[in-house]
Design a protein around this motif. Structure first.
Motif, mmCIF file in Angstrom:
data_model
loop_
_atom_site.group_PDB
_atom_site.id
_atom_site.type_symbol
_atom_site.label_atom_id
_atom_site.label_comp_id
_atom_site.label_asym_id
_atom_site.label_seq_id
_atom_site.Cartn_x
_atom_site.Cartn_y
_atom_site.Cartn_z
ATOM 1 N N ALA A 16 0.830 -1.205 0.000
ATOM 2 C CA ALA A 16 0.000 0.000 0.000
ATOM 3 C C ALA A 16 0.864 1.255 0.000
ATOM 4 C CB ALA A 16 -0.932 -0.007 1.207
ATOM 5 N N LEU A 17 1.957 1.217 0.740
ATOM 6 C CA LEU A 17 2.832 2.395 0.846
ATOM 7 C C LEU A 17 3.703 2.581 -0.394
ATOM 8 C CD1 LEU A 17 4.064 2.210 4.552
ATOM 9 C CD2 LEU A 17 2.315 3.689 3.570
ATOM 10 N N ALA A 18 3.729 1.589 -1.271
ATOM 11 C CA ALA A 18 4.601 1.660 -2.455
ATOM 12 C C ALA A 18 4.054 2.584 -3.527
ATOM 13 C CB ALA A 18 4.818 0.257 -3.026
ATOM 14 N N ASP A 19 2.838 3.057 -3.368
ATOM 15 C CA ASP A 19 2.236 3.933 -4.376
ATOM 16 C C ASP A 19 2.203 5.378 -3.895
ATOM 17 O OD1 ASP A 19 0.199 3.712 -6.968
ATOM 18 O OD2 ASP A 19 -0.260 5.364 -5.587
ATOM 19 N N PRO A 20 2.711 6.326 -4.711
ATOM 20 C CA PRO A 20 2.792 7.730 -4.306
ATOM 21 C C PRO A 20 1.424 8.354 -4.038
ATOM 22 C CG PRO A 20 3.389 7.475 -6.625
ATOM 23 C CD PRO A 20 3.309 6.100 -6.051
ATOM 24 N N VAL A 21 0.411 7.924 -4.797
ATOM 25 C CA VAL A 21 -0.932 8.454 -4.563
ATOM 26 C C VAL A 21 -1.407 8.040 -3.168
ATOM 27 C CG1 VAL A 21 -3.356 8.302 -5.245
ATOM 28 C CG2 VAL A 21 -1.587 8.546 -6.999
ATOM 29 N N ARG A 22 -1.201 6.778 -2.834
ATOM 30 C CA ARG A 22 -1.654 6.310 -1.520
ATOM 31 C C ARG A 22 -0.845 6.950 -0.385
ATOM 32 N NH1 ARG A 22 -2.599 1.133 -4.336
ATOM 33 N NH2 ARG A 22 -0.469 0.512 -3.893
ATOM 34 N N ARG A 23 0.452 7.149 -0.603
ATOM 35 C CA ARG A 23 1.237 7.844 0.434
ATOM 36 C C ARG A 23 0.726 9.264 0.620
ATOM 37 N NH1 ARG A 23 5.704 5.542 -1.970
ATOM 38 N NH2 ARG A 23 6.454 7.529 -2.773
ATOM 39 N N SER A 24 0.388 9.903 -0.490
ATOM 40 C CA SER A 24 -0.134 11.263 -0.420
ATOM 41 C C SER A 24 -1.467 11.297 0.328
ATOM 42 C CB SER A 24 -0.296 11.812 -1.840
ATOM 43 O OG SER A 24 -0.793 13.119 -1.807
ATOM 44 N N ILE A 25 -2.287 10.290 0.092
ATOM 45 C CA ILE A 25 -3.566 10.190 0.802
ATOM 46 C C ILE A 25 -3.325 10.058 2.309
ATOM 47 C CG2 ILE A 25 -5.510 8.618 1.228
ATOM 48 C CD1 ILE A 25 -5.640 8.134 -1.802
ATOM 49 N N LEU A 26 -2.368 9.234 2.675
ATOM 50 C CA LEU A 26 -2.055 9.062 4.094
ATOM 51 C C LEU A 26 -1.550 10.363 4.701
ATOM 52 C CD1 LEU A 26 -0.339 5.558 4.311
ATOM 53 C CD2 LEU A 26 -2.657 6.212 4.962
ATOM 54 N N ALA A 27 -0.739 11.097 3.931
ATOM 55 C CA ALA A 27 -0.220 12.380 4.417
ATOM 56 C C ALA A 27 -1.378 13.328 4.708
ATOM 57 C CB ALA A 27 0.719 12.987 3.380
ATOM 58 N N ARG A 28 -2.344 13.343 3.799
ATOM 59 C CA ARG A 28 -3.526 14.176 4.010
ATOM 60 C C ARG A 28 -4.298 13.726 5.252
ATOM 61 N NH1 ARG A 28 -7.175 15.724 5.786
ATOM 62 N NH2 ARG A 28 -9.110 16.705 5.025
ATOM 63 N N LEU A 29 -4.441 12.439 5.411
ATOM 64 C CA LEU A 29 -5.230 11.893 6.523
ATOM 65 C C LEU A 29 -4.555 12.101 7.873
ATOM 66 C CD1 LEU A 29 -6.610 8.572 4.993
ATOM 67 C CD2 LEU A 29 -7.827 10.729 5.376
ATOM 68 N N SER A 30 -3.236 12.304 7.847
ATOM 69 C CA SER A 30 -2.551 12.536 9.117
ATOM 70 C C SER A 30 -3.012 13.865 9.725
ATOM 71 C CB SER A 30 -1.042 12.541 8.900
ATOM 72 O OG SER A 30 -0.641 13.728 8.239
ATOM 73 N N ARG A 31 -3.622 14.716 8.892
ATOM 74 C CA ARG A 31 -4.122 16.004 9.393
ATOM 75 C C ARG A 31 -5.610 15.933 9.715
ATOM 76 N NH1 ARG A 31 -1.963 17.761 4.604
ATOM 77 N NH2 ARG A 31 -3.907 18.778 4.117
ATOM 78 N N GLY A 32 -6.194 14.739 9.601
ATOM 79 C CA GLY A 32 -7.607 14.583 9.942
ATOM 80 C C GLY A 32 -8.353 13.804 8.878
ATOM 81 N N PRO A 33 -9.538 13.259 9.217
ATOM 82 C CA PRO A 33 -10.315 12.430 8.291
ATOM 83 C C PRO A 33 -10.809 13.209 7.080
ATOM 84 C CG PRO A 33 -11.539 12.861 10.320
ATOM 85 C CD PRO A 33 -10.161 13.373 10.531
ATOM 86 N N ALA A 34 -11.114 12.502 6.011
ATOM 87 C CA ALA A 34 -11.591 13.138 4.784
ATOM 88 C C ALA A 34 -12.437 12.157 3.990
ATOM 89 C CB ALA A 34 -10.405 13.609 3.955
ATOM 90 N N THR A 35 -13.327 12.672 3.139
ATOM 91 C CA THR A 35 -14.169 11.813 2.303
ATOM 92 C C THR A 35 -13.419 11.435 1.026
ATOM 93 O OG1 THR A 35 -15.126 13.633 1.047
ATOM 94 C CG2 THR A 35 -16.195 13.066 3.127
ATOM 95 N N VAL A 36 -13.975 10.482 0.288
ATOM 96 C CA VAL A 36 -13.378 10.024 -0.964
ATOM 97 C C VAL A 36 -13.245 11.196 -1.940
ATOM 98 C CG1 VAL A 36 -13.679 8.504 -2.952
ATOM 99 C CG2 VAL A 36 -14.313 7.710 -0.673
ATOM 100 N N THR A 37 -14.306 11.973 -2.081
ATOM 101 C CA THR A 37 -14.304 13.111 -3.007
ATOM 102 C C THR A 37 -13.222 14.113 -2.636
ATOM 103 O OG1 THR A 37 -16.700 12.822 -3.082
ATOM 104 C CG2 THR A 37 -15.804 14.786 -4.146
#
Lengths: 121, 121
Positions: A16-37
């Motif tokens: 899961a961590l091998a993909d830059p998009v997914r890492r970026s998503i995790l980075a965003r989520l570290s600042r709080g929850p978010a919806t798919v959109t």
DNA sequence: TAGTTGATCAAGCGATTGGTTGAATAATGG
DNA sequence: CCATTATTCAACCAATCGCTTGATCAACTA
């Protein structure tokens, strides 16, 4: 959880961590929850693609989901991240400890032969 | 190293860790260097396959190689492992810090509304 | 020099990945 | 009820992955 299951979870987590998009998503989520959109907004890919990425993260145990009307907010699971750092650190520390022993040996030795035999330990 | 290159290296490193055979190889290497043949021994796959696994680990910067006659000993690079734990810890810690702030807020508040607004931060 | 050992290259194969488009499901709000 | 919004399902596609077999390269050794 048996060893094989733990192994498979590690597989999925690192994958899961091998993909830059997914890492970026995790980075965003570290600042709080978010919806798919919301999570899809910064990327030039469809929300379907992002939805799949989130499923990958979820099956790896890195995120969880809740409900808010038709939204499905995504939350980071920091405990899973900790498991990963623990795995990495285990082998890193064994290796470094080994090096420290080797260094100590070299410091107390004269020639290089001692180093060669220590290398096999 | 620019950001894109660092990103690609992270891709490769996490991808490398996503395979149980490669993780097992790293575990073995944490106890000292080994040749391809030695590394292949515990597995039911060909040395060619193991050779490819090592190339994956090498291109991810997780291992290096030396020369000893026709052998190509593989060595663990613990520095690369440290880079990975740093990446993971960054977001894990941001997330946990956020939770601590939220906990503090909840402790000093009466109702649940304060939590909902803090959630958006 | 010829044979052996250690490792890699090359081509191919089935499975999986990340992405798409199009349709379906679920929950809200007028 | 109907339209809208948020998300997922389904089928498909090109690219990549892990692995195999067979051949080749490199270096030691009898």
């Amino acid at each position: 959880m048996d060893a094989a299951a733990a192994d498979e979870r590690l597989d999925r987590a690192f994958m899961a961590l091998a993909d830059p998009v997914r890492r970026s998503i995790l980075a965003r989520l570290s600042r709080g929850p978010a919806t798919v959109t919301e999570l899809a907004e910064p990327f030039d890919i469809t929300t379907q693609a992002v939805s799949k990425h989130i499923q990958v993260l979820e099956s790896a145990g890195l995120v969880t989901r809740s409900r808010d009307a038709q939204r499905r907010p995504v939350h980071l699971d920091a405990a899973a991240l900790e498991t990963l750092t623990e795995w990495i650190d285990r082998y890193r520390l064994i290796h470094e400890q080994r090096f420290r022993r080797l260094d100590a040996l070299l410091a107390s030795a004269d020639g290089g032969d001692a180093a060669a035999s220590a290398e096999q330990d």
